[in-house]
Design a protein around this motif. Structure first.
Motif, PDB file in Angstrom:
ATOM      1  N   SER A   1     -39.831   8.976  57.599  1.00 33.61           N
ATOM      2  CA  SER A   1     -39.449   8.406  56.327  1.00 33.61           C
ATOM      3  C   SER A   1     -39.777   9.373  55.186  1.00 33.61           C
ATOM      4  O   SER A   1     -39.337  10.524  55.205  1.00 33.61           O
ATOM      5  CB  SER A   1     -40.156   7.049  56.140  1.00 33.61           C
ATOM      6  N   GLN A   2     -40.572   8.947  54.210  1.00 35.57           N
ATOM      7  CA  GLN A   2     -40.935   9.853  53.125  1.00 35.57           C
ATOM      8  C   GLN A   2     -41.686  11.065  53.660  1.00 35.57           C
ATOM      9  O   GLN A   2     -41.569  12.174  53.127  1.00 35.57           O
ATOM     10  CB  GLN A   2     -41.799   9.125  52.091  1.00 35.57           C
ATOM     11  N   GLY A   3     -42.449  10.860  54.735  1.00 37.60           N
ATOM     12  CA  GLY A   3     -43.127  11.992  55.363  1.00 37.60           C
ATOM     13  C   GLY A   3     -42.153  13.021  55.898  1.00 37.60           C
ATOM     14  O   GLY A   3     -42.438  14.219  55.902  1.00 37.60           O
ATOM     15  N   GLY A   4     -40.966  12.560  56.349  1.00 38.17           N
ATOM     16  CA  GLY A   4     -39.926  13.492  56.782  1.00 38.17           C
ATOM     17  C   GLY A   4     -39.376  14.297  55.626  1.00 38.17           C
ATOM     18  O   GLY A   4     -39.084  15.491  55.758  1.00 38.17           O
ATOM     19  N   ALA A   5     -39.235  13.635  54.463  1.00 36.89           N
ATOM     20  CA  ALA A   5     -38.766  14.341  53.273  1.00 36.89           C
ATOM     21  C   ALA A   5     -39.775  15.403  52.850  1.00 36.89           C
ATOM     22  O   ALA A   5     -39.410  16.549  52.531  1.00 36.89           O
ATOM     23  CB  ALA A   5     -38.538  13.341  52.142  1.00 36.89           C
ATOM     24  N   ILE A   6     -41.045  15.043  52.857  1.00 34.73           N
ATOM     25  CA  ILE A   6     -42.088  15.991  52.468  1.00 34.73           C
ATOM     26  C   ILE A   6     -42.171  17.135  53.474  1.00 34.73           C
ATOM     27  O   ILE A   6     -42.356  18.298  53.097  1.00 34.73           O
ATOM     28  CB  ILE A   6     -43.438  15.266  52.336  1.00 34.73           C
TER      29      ILE A   6
ATOM     30  N   GLY B   1     -36.060   9.049  60.646  1.00 37.42           N
ATOM     31  CA  GLY B   1     -35.702   8.151  59.562  1.00 37.42           C
ATOM     32  C   GLY B   1     -35.888   8.772  58.192  1.00 37.42           C
ATOM     33  O   GLY B   1     -36.295   8.104  57.235  1.00 37.42           O
ATOM     34  N   GLN B   2     -35.519  10.028  58.052  1.00 37.24           N
ATOM     35  CA  GLN B   2     -35.728  10.768  56.796  1.00 37.24           C
ATOM     36  C   GLN B   2     -34.639  10.439  55.777  1.00 37.24           C
ATOM     37  O   GLN B   2     -33.455  10.459  56.089  1.00 37.24           O
ATOM     38  CB  GLN B   2     -35.721  12.264  57.079  1.00 37.24           C
ATOM     39  N   PRO B   3     -35.012  10.162  54.528  1.00 35.53           N
ATOM     40  CA  PRO B   3     -33.998   9.987  53.480  1.00 35.53           C
ATOM     41  C   PRO B   3     -33.422  11.324  53.041  1.00 35.53           C
ATOM     42  O   PRO B   3     -33.997  12.387  53.329  1.00 35.53           O
ATOM     43  CB  PRO B   3     -34.796   9.348  52.334  1.00 35.53           C
ATOM     44  N   LEU B   4     -32.292  11.277  52.357  1.00 36.25           N
ATOM     45  CA  LEU B   4     -31.743  12.490  51.755  1.00 36.25           C
ATOM     46  C   LEU B   4     -32.790  13.110  50.832  1.00 36.25           C
ATOM     47  O   LEU B   4     -33.426  12.412  50.038  1.00 36.25           O
ATOM     48  CB  LEU B   4     -30.479  12.161  50.967  1.00 36.25           C
ATOM     49  N   THR B   5     -32.941  14.429  50.938  1.00 36.74           N
ATOM     50  CA  THR B   5     -34.077  15.064  50.267  1.00 36.74           C
ATOM     51  C   THR B   5     -33.687  16.257  49.412  1.00 36.74           C
ATOM     52  O   THR B   5     -34.133  16.396  48.275  1.00 36.74           O
ATOM     53  CB  THR B   5     -35.105  15.528  51.320  1.00 36.74           C
ATOM     54  N   VAL B   6     -32.854  17.155  49.956  1.00 38.39           N
ATOM     55  CA  VAL B   6     -32.621  18.468  49.363  1.00 38.39           C
ATOM     56  C   VAL B   6     -31.132  18.643  49.063  1.00 38.39           C
ATOM     57  O   VAL B   6     -30.273  18.087  49.754  1.00 38.39           O
ATOM     58  CB  VAL B   6     -33.118  19.574  50.315  1.00 38.39           C
ATOM     59  N   SER B   7     -30.834  19.444  48.060  1.00 39.39           N
ATOM     60  CA  SER B   7     -29.449  19.734  47.708  1.00 39.39           C
ATOM     61  C   SER B   7     -28.713  20.410  48.865  1.00 39.39           C
ATOM     62  O   SER B   7     -29.332  21.058  49.710  1.00 39.39           O
ATOM     63  CB  SER B   7     -29.396  20.642  46.471  1.00 39.39           C
ATOM     64  N   ARG B   8     -27.400  20.222  48.913  1.00 41.53           N
ATOM     65  CA  ARG B   8     -26.595  20.725  50.031  1.00 41.53           C
ATOM     66  C   ARG B   8     -26.537  22.254  50.100  1.00 41.53           C
ATOM     67  O   ARG B   8     -26.158  22.805  51.122  1.00 41.53           O
ATOM     68  CB  ARG B   8     -25.172  20.180  49.935  1.00 41.53           C
ATOM     69  N   ASP B   9     -26.890  22.922  49.044  1.00 45.80           N
ATOM     70  CA  ASP B   9     -26.749  24.380  49.012  1.00 45.80           C
ATOM     71  C   ASP B   9     -28.067  25.119  49.240  1.00 45.80           C
ATOM     72  O   ASP B   9     -28.228  26.270  48.837  1.00 45.80           O
ATOM     73  CB  ASP B   9     -26.157  24.810  47.662  1.00 45.80           C
ATOM     74  N   CYS B  10     -29.010  24.486  49.914  1.00 46.44           N
ATOM     75  CA  CYS B  10     -30.316  25.107  50.125  1.00 46.44           C
ATOM     76  C   CYS B  10     -30.244  26.132  51.256  1.00 46.44           C
ATOM     77  O   CYS B  10     -29.979  25.789  52.411  1.00 46.44           O
ATOM     78  CB  CYS B  10     -31.364  24.050  50.459  1.00 46.44           C
ATOM     79  N   GLY B  11     -30.485  27.386  50.931  1.00 46.49           N
ATOM     80  CA  GLY B  11     -30.442  28.453  51.928  1.00 46.49           C
ATOM     81  C   GLY B  11     -31.779  28.723  52.586  1.00 46.49           C
ATOM     82  O   GLY B  11     -31.901  29.663  53.384  1.00 46.49           O
ATOM     83  N   LEU B  12     -32.782  27.887  52.288  1.00 51.92           N
ATOM     84  CA  LEU B  12     -34.126  28.100  52.835  1.00 51.92           C
ATOM     85  C   LEU B  12     -34.450  27.134  53.966  1.00 51.92           C
ATOM     86  O   LEU B  12     -35.604  27.028  54.375  1.00 51.92           O
ATOM     87  CB  LEU B  12     -35.165  27.967  51.712  1.00 51.92           C
TER      88      LEU B  12
ATOM     89  N   ASN C   1     -33.067  22.394  45.077  1.00 52.17           N
ATOM     90  CA  ASN C   1     -33.335  21.195  44.287  1.00 52.17           C
ATOM     91  C   ASN C   1     -33.709  20.033  45.190  1.00 52.17           C
ATOM     92  O   ASN C   1     -33.120  19.841  46.251  1.00 52.17           O
ATOM     93  CB  ASN C   1     -32.104  20.812  43.459  1.00 52.17           C
ATOM     94  N   ALA C   2     -34.703  19.255  44.758  1.00 49.12           N
ATOM     95  CA  ALA C   2     -35.149  18.096  45.526  1.00 49.12           C
ATOM     96  C   ALA C   2     -35.653  17.028  44.562  1.00 49.12           C
ATOM     97  O   ALA C   2     -35.939  17.304  43.390  1.00 49.12           O
ATOM     98  CB  ALA C   2     -36.248  18.481  46.500  1.00 49.12           C
ATOM     99  N   ARG C   3     -35.789  15.817  45.050  1.00 52.68           N
ATOM    100  CA  ARG C   3     -36.300  14.717  44.245  1.00 52.68           C
ATOM    101  C   ARG C   3     -37.759  14.971  43.880  1.00 52.68           C
ATOM    102  O   ARG C   3     -38.589  15.322  44.725  1.00 52.68           O
ATOM    103  CB  ARG C   3     -36.173  13.413  45.036  1.00 52.68           C
ATOM    104  N   ALA C   4     -38.082  14.783  42.596  1.00 51.63           N
ATOM    105  CA  ALA C   4     -39.422  15.089  42.103  1.00 51.63           C
ATOM    106  C   ALA C   4     -40.498  14.270  42.815  1.00 51.63           C
ATOM    107  O   ALA C   4     -41.595  14.761  43.079  1.00 51.63           O
ATOM    108  CB  ALA C   4     -39.492  14.849  40.594  1.00 51.63           C
ATOM    109  N   GLY C   5     -40.183  13.014  43.139  1.00 53.00           N
ATOM    110  CA  GLY C   5     -41.174  12.168  43.798  1.00 53.00           C
ATOM    111  C   GLY C   5     -41.645  12.727  45.131  1.00 53.00           C
ATOM    112  O   GLY C   5     -42.808  12.543  45.509  1.00 53.00           O
ATOM    113  N   PHE C   6     -40.760  13.386  45.854  1.00 52.61           N
ATOM    114  CA  PHE C   6     -41.154  14.023  47.107  1.00 52.61           C
ATOM    115  C   PHE C   6     -41.939  15.305  46.844  1.00 52.61           C
ATOM    116  O   PHE C   6     -42.934  15.600  47.508  1.00 52.61           O
ATOM    117  CB  PHE C   6     -39.926  14.349  47.959  1.00 52.61           C
TER     118      PHE C   6
END
Length: 245
Positions: free
Chosen positions: A46-51, A70-81, A5-10
């Motif tokens: 920043s947002q590029g780090g999230a992407i 400087g990456q914001p929080l992006t992905v759920s903590r349980d991401c195995g990928l 799971n990740a933020r839709a905007g990213f």
């Protein structure tokens, strides 16, 4: 298959036709690499780090190295990928001197902002940059509790990415570390006379922020792990994909 799971905007950016073409070009480049494990590097600010993080999930089969600034929080903590041992996450700090305000240590606010209600987490080696251009501070892997918990940050100055001027930008910090030519880089913390604050004395190599708010001197520390700056500082080899927004 597995998903994260990740933020839709990213994630929306990854639906662009440009990304589809980029993935095709990357496949061609990767086919020329002699060592598949040292081939694909994804990096962004920043947002590029999230992407870039989401791209690392989509390009999991390439076993990419991921470097973010400087990456914001992006992905759920349980991401195995996401392979934490292949991720280097830089966060900047500096002594900020502003008119009418006592000098203080400011930290890049973007990685420290909570993603409320989303259950997101950070991945990879947590590396803090500072005014000491000969060392950095390794703060743990993923969301490991390091004891480093600065309060709310109001200044965006430490979030600056580009150019060697100002000297405190991410690019300038990383370039200085590389130009020092000391490998592996000391990641035990900042050396004596580096500006510090009492609340975060653990950032000093000595774990001691003196009364004059500079790190107390100590003997040089050995690196906690072999930080390969030819990789972790975005020195291009193989197939490099930078995303700076």
């Amino acid at each position: 298959g597995e998903s994260c799971n990740a933020r839709a905007g990213f994630a929306d950016f990854l639906l662009s036709p440009l990304v589809e073409q980029g993935a095709a070009d990357l496949a061609v480049c990767a086919s020329t690499c002699t060592d598949p494990d040292d081939c694909v590097i994804l990096t962004g600010h920043s947002q590029g780090g999230a992407i870039s993080t989401l791209a690392a999930i989509l390009l999991y089969s390439y076993n990419p190295i991921l470097i973010t600034y400087g990456q914001p929080l992006t992905v759920s903590r349980d991401c195995g990928l996401l392979r934490s041992e292949r991720i280097y996450r830089y966060v900047n700090s500096l002594l900020l001197e502003e008119e009418g305000v006592e000098p203080y240590i400011a930290y890049d606010p973007v990685p420290l902002l909570p993603a409320l209600g989303q259950g997101r987490g950070h991945y990879g080696y947590y590396l803090l940059l500072g005014d000491d251009t000969t060392a950095l501070k390794f703060l743990g892997v993923d969301d490991e509790d390091s004891g480093f918990a600065p309060g709310p940050q109001e200044s965006a100055v430490p979030h600056t990415m580009g150019g060697l001027d100002p000297p405190f930008s991410y690019e300038a910090r990383v370039t200085s570390l590389y130009n020092n030519g000391q490998f592996p880089v000391n990641v035990n913390g900042f050396s004596g006379d580096t500006p510090c604050d009492q609340e975060n004395a653990l950032l000093c190599n000595s774990d001691d922020c003196g009364v004059d708010e500079v790190c107390a001197p100590t003997s040089s520390g050995d690196s906690l792990f072999g930080l390969n700056m030819m990789t972790a500082m975005m020195i291009a080899f193989g197939c490099l994909v930078p995303i700076f927004l």
